[in-house]
Design an enzyme around this catalytic site. Sequence first.
Site, PDB file in Angstrom:
ATOM      1  N   ARG A 179      24.136  71.267  15.012  1.00 46.78           N
ATOM      2  CA  ARG A 179      23.116  70.476  15.818  1.00 46.78           C
ATOM      3  C   ARG A 179      23.458  68.989  15.745  1.00 46.78           C
ATOM      4  O   ARG A 179      23.330  68.385  16.606  1.00 46.78           O
ATOM      5  CB  ARG A 179      21.716  70.825  14.895  1.00 46.78           C
ATOM      6  CG  ARG A 179      21.060  71.956  15.257  1.00 46.78           C
ATOM      7  CD  ARG A 179      19.913  72.464  14.323  1.00 46.78           C
ATOM      8  NE  ARG A 179      18.828  71.425  14.159  1.00 46.78           N
ATOM      9  CZ  ARG A 179      18.167  71.265  13.083  1.00 46.78           C
ATOM     10  NH1 ARG A 179      18.544  72.464  12.043  1.00 46.78           N
ATOM     11  NH2 ARG A 179      17.228  70.706  13.005  1.00 46.78           N
ATOM     12  N   ARG A 198      13.541  68.906   4.038  1.00 43.62           N
ATOM     13  CA  ARG A 198      12.111  69.123   5.248  1.00 43.62           C
ATOM     14  C   ARG A 198      11.351  70.533   5.149  1.00 43.62           C
ATOM     15  O   ARG A 198      11.957  71.657   4.900  1.00 43.62           O
ATOM     16  CB  ARG A 198      12.884  69.098   6.330  1.00 43.62           C
ATOM     17  CG  ARG A 198      11.910  69.299   7.533  1.00 43.62           C
ATOM     18  CD  ARG A 198      12.433  68.573   8.749  1.00 43.62           C
ATOM     19  NE  ARG A 198      13.362  69.083   9.486  1.00 43.62           N
ATOM     20  CZ  ARG A 198      13.891  68.880  10.587  1.00 43.62           C
ATOM     21  NH1 ARG A 198      13.784  67.570  11.030  1.00 43.62           N
ATOM     22  NH2 ARG A 198      15.055  69.253  11.005  1.00 43.62           N
ATOM     23  N   LYS A 250      12.001  62.013  13.764  1.00 43.30           N
ATOM     24  CA  LYS A 250      11.208  61.910  15.212  1.00 43.30           C
ATOM     25  C   LYS A 250       9.806  62.519  14.865  1.00 43.30           C
ATOM     26  O   LYS A 250       9.007  61.954  15.605  1.00 43.30           O
ATOM     27  CB  LYS A 250      12.241  62.479  16.200  1.00 43.30           C
ATOM     28  CG  LYS A 250      13.505  61.820  16.454  1.00 43.30           C
ATOM     29  CD  LYS A 250      14.054  62.553  17.822  1.00 43.30           C
ATOM     30  CE  LYS A 250      14.528  64.075  17.523  1.00 43.30           C
ATOM     31  NZ  LYS A 250      15.325  64.226  16.697  1.00 43.30           N
ATOM     32  N   ARG A 278      17.292  66.032  25.940  1.00 43.09           N
ATOM     33  CA  ARG A 278      18.378  66.271  24.832  1.00 43.09           C
ATOM     34  C   ARG A 278      19.890  66.122  25.599  1.00 43.09           C
ATOM     35  O   ARG A 278      20.888  66.445  24.887  1.00 43.09           O
ATOM     36  CB  ARG A 278      18.399  67.605  24.290  1.00 43.09           C
ATOM     37  CG  ARG A 278      17.616  67.551  22.811  1.00 43.09           C
ATOM     38  CD  ARG A 278      18.265  68.490  21.873  1.00 43.09           C
ATOM     39  NE  ARG A 278      17.768  68.823  20.683  1.00 43.09           N
ATOM     40  CZ  ARG A 278      16.645  68.836  20.055  1.00 43.09           C
ATOM     41  NH1 ARG A 278      15.549  68.594  20.447  1.00 43.09           N
ATOM     42  NH2 ARG A 278      16.794  69.294  18.802  1.00 43.09           N
ATOM     43  N   ARG A 281      12.337  75.401   7.857  1.00 43.90           N
ATOM     44  CA  ARG A 281      12.859  76.172   9.157  1.00 43.90           C
ATOM     45  C   ARG A 281      14.050  76.943   9.221  1.00 43.90           C
ATOM     46  O   ARG A 281      15.037  76.483   8.379  1.00 43.90           O
ATOM     47  CB  ARG A 281      13.262  75.077  10.217  1.00 43.90           C
ATOM     48  CG  ARG A 281      11.926  74.290  10.907  1.00 43.90           C
ATOM     49  CD  ARG A 281      12.076  73.133  11.717  1.00 43.90           C
ATOM     50  NE  ARG A 281      13.349  73.073  12.431  1.00 43.90           N
ATOM     51  CZ  ARG A 281      13.730  72.189  13.282  1.00 43.90           C
ATOM     52  NH1 ARG A 281      12.752  71.048  13.288  1.00 43.90           N
ATOM     53  NH2 ARG A 281      14.743  72.199  14.033  1.00 43.90           N
TER      54      ARG A 281
END
Length: 328
Positions: free
Chosen positions: A173, A127, A13, A88, A162
Amino acid sequence: MRIILLGPPGSGKGTQSQRLVERVGIPQISTGDLLRAAVAKGSALGLRAKAAMDAGGLVDDEIVLDMIRERLAEPDAQPGFILDGFPRNLAQARALDGMLKDLGKPLDAVVLMDVDYGELARRISGRRTCQDCGRVFNVFTSPPAEGETCPKTGAPHRLFQRSDDNENAVAERLRVYDEKTRPLVDFYRRQGLLRAIQAAGTVDDVASRLRVALETSPPPASVTPPPSPPRAAHRSPTKAGAVPVARRGAAGREVVPKRKSPKRKSVNRAKSERAIGAKAVRARGAKAARAKGAKPAPTRRVKAAPPRGVKAARAKGAKRARTKRGAR
Ligand code: AMP
């Protein structure tokens, strides 16, 4: 254009929002980025949000909604926006509907980014974000190009991982996405706003699918199929029979990182993916096995007691039979 990019963590996203910002010129509004900025500043709001973020849970709706309300009122968001990571849950989605109704600026589209869990684990483990310009890269599939510099500093990108891209937080998550966020697929499908794209493949491929999806009208809400079964968001939408997937031939090439020792790198990569993915994939495996109909533990059959009248009639019949036998 006012759109939402919907999808599990790691579905791309953020990356696709950044592409759209460049192409369409409307801002990306990422609640994750806004919250991380508040945490980095050490503001009261940031301190309240930090624990939930580190654990992979959701931050209080009240905090997030205040942030969004403020952000949507800023001048750059007036021509349109790309919401990334918001809403969310259903409460946030309803609150957003209310806000946009008050502003007289309804949503144009919600795009579901569909990727399977194995791919998500791989993406999350690779990432990295530039700490200066915020651009998201993947050290495996889309690292900075040779000699590329950060537009903010003019120096090479300074990449960081992160803190919530770790095994425990990622598993949580994904669980939270399944439980709280996935119901939004049906929420927006019923409003006739939902389009779905396959988000596997190169960044360029997904970007062109996204472009096609945004140029195509969504299927009318009245002819959309009933709500998809659990985990449908992670399967191919065509298999789930949900919504048509926008397709287009490969529009870009895959950026392959330079490798000094391909073997070493693939070993490291496999280790890294295993670290992130193992727990999530294990949890998902168990869930899938249950869903596939792994037999429940056998239960002892207890004969139900017959209703009272039946019991009495049976006793009477037996007595009559005994009397008859005795008479013979
Ligand atoms: P993201 O960068 O979108 O993956 O978000 C990182 C973390 O910020 C999430 O795991 C949540 O803890 C928190 N967060 C981001 N957006 C929201 C939201 N809309 N509602 C609640 N928490 C959020």
